[in-house]
Design a protein around this motif. Structure first.
Motif, PDB file in Angstrom:
ATOM      1  N   HIS A  47      -0.768  10.875   3.025  1.00  0.00           N
ATOM      2  CA  HIS A  47       0.615  11.079   3.431  1.00  0.00           C
ATOM      3  C   HIS A  47       1.568  10.687   2.298  1.00  0.00           C
ATOM      4  N   GLU A  48       2.775  11.187   2.382  1.00  0.00           N
ATOM      5  CA  GLU A  48       3.830  10.834   1.427  1.00  0.00           C
ATOM      6  C   GLU A  48       4.539   9.594   1.981  1.00  0.00           C
ATOM      7  N   VAL A  49       4.229   8.429   1.430  1.00  0.00           N
ATOM      8  CA  VAL A  49       4.628   7.163   2.035  1.00  0.00           C
ATOM      9  C   VAL A  49       5.679   6.456   1.190  1.00  0.00           C
ATOM     10  N   THR A  50       6.716   5.972   1.862  1.00  0.00           N
ATOM     11  CA  THR A  50       7.772   5.189   1.223  1.00  0.00           C
ATOM     12  C   THR A  50       7.809   3.801   1.837  1.00  0.00           C
ATOM     13  N   ALA A  51       7.813   2.784   0.992  1.00  0.00           N
ATOM     14  CA  ALA A  51       7.940   1.404   1.452  1.00  0.00           C
ATOM     15  C   ALA A  51       9.413   1.011   1.437  1.00  0.00           C
ATOM     16  N   ILE A  52       9.928   0.608   2.578  1.00  0.00           N
ATOM     17  CA  ILE A  52      11.309   0.119   2.656  1.00  0.00           C
ATOM     18  C   ILE A  52      11.256  -1.405   2.567  1.00  0.00           C
ATOM     19  N   VAL A  53      11.785  -1.937   1.471  1.00  0.00           N
ATOM     20  CA  VAL A  53      11.622  -3.355   1.156  1.00  0.00           C
ATOM     21  C   VAL A  53      12.927  -3.926   0.611  1.00  0.00           C
ATOM     22  N   ARG A  54      13.000  -5.242   0.572  1.00  0.00           N
ATOM     23  CA  ARG A  54      14.148  -5.920  -0.038  1.00  0.00           C
ATOM     24  C   ARG A  54      13.820  -6.450  -1.426  1.00  0.00           C
ATOM     25  N   ASN A  55      12.579  -6.830  -1.648  1.00  0.00           N
ATOM     26  CA  ASN A  55      12.175  -7.475  -2.895  1.00  0.00           C
ATOM     27  C   ASN A  55      11.329  -6.511  -3.720  1.00  0.00           C
ATOM     28  N   VAL A  56      11.917  -5.946  -4.767  1.00  0.00           N
ATOM     29  CA  VAL A  56      11.219  -4.949  -5.580  1.00  0.00           C
ATOM     30  C   VAL A  56      10.015  -5.557  -6.288  1.00  0.00           C
ATOM     31  N   GLU A  57      10.185  -6.748  -6.871  1.00  0.00           N
ATOM     32  CA  GLU A  57       9.102  -7.365  -7.628  1.00  0.00           C
ATOM     33  C   GLU A  57       7.893  -7.636  -6.726  1.00  0.00           C
ATOM     34  N   LYS A  58       8.149  -8.148  -5.541  1.00  0.00           N
ATOM     35  CA  LYS A  58       7.058  -8.421  -4.599  1.00  0.00           C
ATOM     36  C   LYS A  58       6.373  -7.119  -4.193  1.00  0.00           C
ATOM     37  N   ALA A  59       7.161  -6.081  -3.943  1.00  0.00           N
ATOM     38  CA  ALA A  59       6.597  -4.796  -3.528  1.00  0.00           C
ATOM     39  C   ALA A  59       5.725  -4.199  -4.616  1.00  0.00           C
ATOM     40  N   ARG A  60       6.189  -4.252  -5.866  1.00  0.00           N
ATOM     41  CA  ARG A  60       5.393  -3.717  -6.970  1.00  0.00           C
ATOM     42  C   ARG A  60       4.082  -4.497  -7.122  1.00  0.00           C
ATOM     43  N   ALA A  61       4.164  -5.802  -6.950  1.00  0.00           N
ATOM     44  CA  ALA A  61       2.977  -6.633  -7.107  1.00  0.00           C
ATOM     45  C   ALA A  61       1.952  -6.369  -6.007  1.00  0.00           C
ATOM     46  N   GLU A  62       2.422  -6.140  -4.778  1.00  0.00           N
ATOM     47  CA  GLU A  62       1.512  -6.006  -3.642  1.00  0.00           C
ATOM     48  C   GLU A  62       1.093  -4.567  -3.366  1.00  0.00           C
ATOM     49  N   LEU A  63       1.982  -3.612  -3.648  1.00  0.00           N
ATOM     50  CA  LEU A  63       1.718  -2.220  -3.297  1.00  0.00           C
ATOM     51  C   LEU A  63       1.347  -1.361  -4.495  1.00  0.00           C
ATOM     52  N   GLY A  64       1.560  -1.884  -5.695  1.00  0.00           N
ATOM     53  CA  GLY A  64       1.223  -1.142  -6.899  1.00  0.00           C
ATOM     54  C   GLY A  64       2.448  -0.583  -7.590  1.00  0.00           C
ATOM     55  N   ALA A  65       2.325  -0.422  -8.885  1.00  0.00           N
ATOM     56  CA  ALA A  65       3.461   0.039  -9.686  1.00  0.00           C
ATOM     57  C   ALA A  65       3.895   1.449  -9.318  1.00  0.00           C
TER      58      ALA A  65
END
Length: 211
Positions: free
Chosen positions: A25-43
């Motif tokens: 699927h074409e998935v978008t993560a809606i987050v507040r913390n970009v650095e945390k999201a990149r670290a946990e979900l991938g660059a």
């Protein structure tokens, strides 16, 4: 399918994001913390940076499905506020909204809600608000006929872990083979994606359990 996951860096949200991505699927993560999201979900993860309370219909309607995995365990009233905010934004919208709910509204074998047991436990003052607001969230959703919603509850113990054999029910607190009520984040994610791909519970709640 275009899927957005609000709170994609939490335990449940991350598992759902990864399961949806794995399924193509074409998935978008809606987050507040970009650095945390990149670290946990991938660059390479697609991010939409926003507080849940700043999200508006015009932004959310670009998706086929929005999964609300937002959870605040310290200020539990915000979980209820998040549900009512999304209800307001999605009234009479075709976009489907999946709400991750708590387990307190599940029905035990004796016919009472899990919450009715929890509220009687001594020393519950520090944590009882979260299940109390969770019960209200489901009540409000059930009274909302003009939003394309589905609710998903875990079992009493919701833990990290991979997908394995699982089962679903509508409103029952289930016991796994070890006699306890539990589900892993991996199994919850599979249950949510199965429901997204093959809708079975429009404007109702279901629950996922480990086998």
């Amino acid at each position: 399918m275009k899927i957005a996951v609000i709170g994609a860096t939490g335990m449940a949200g991350r598992a759902i994001f990864e399961e949806a991505t794995t399924r193509g699927h074409e998935v978008t993560a809606i987050v507040r913390n970009v650095e945390k999201a990149r670290a946990e979900l991938g660059a390479g993860a697609t991010l939409l940076v926003s507080d849940i309370f700043d999200l508006k219909r015009a932004t959310l309607e670009q998706f086929d499905v929005v999964v609300n995995a937002f959870a605040n365990h310290k200020e539990a009233y915000l979980n209820l506020d998040a549900v009512t905010h999304l209800i307001h934004e999605f009234r009479q919208s075709e976009t489907r909204v999946i709400f991750l709910l708590g387990a307190a509204s599940l029905i035990q074998a004796n016919g009472t809600r899990l919450f009715d047991f929890l509220v009687e436990l001594p020393g519950n003052e520090a944590w009882i608000d979260e299940p109390r607001y969770g019960v209200l969230e489901l009540d409000i959703l059930r009274a909302t006929p003009d939003v394309n919603w589905t609710g998903v509850s875990p079992q009493q113990n919701f833990t990290p872990g991979p997908a394995s054999e699982h089962r679903i029910a509508l409103n029952d607190l289930l016991l796994s083979a070890d006699g306890k009520s539990h589900v892993t984040a991996g199994n919850m994610a599979v249950g949510v994606l199965d429901e997204i791909e093959t809708p079975q519970h429009i404007r109702e709640r279901f629950t996922v359990s480990d086998m």
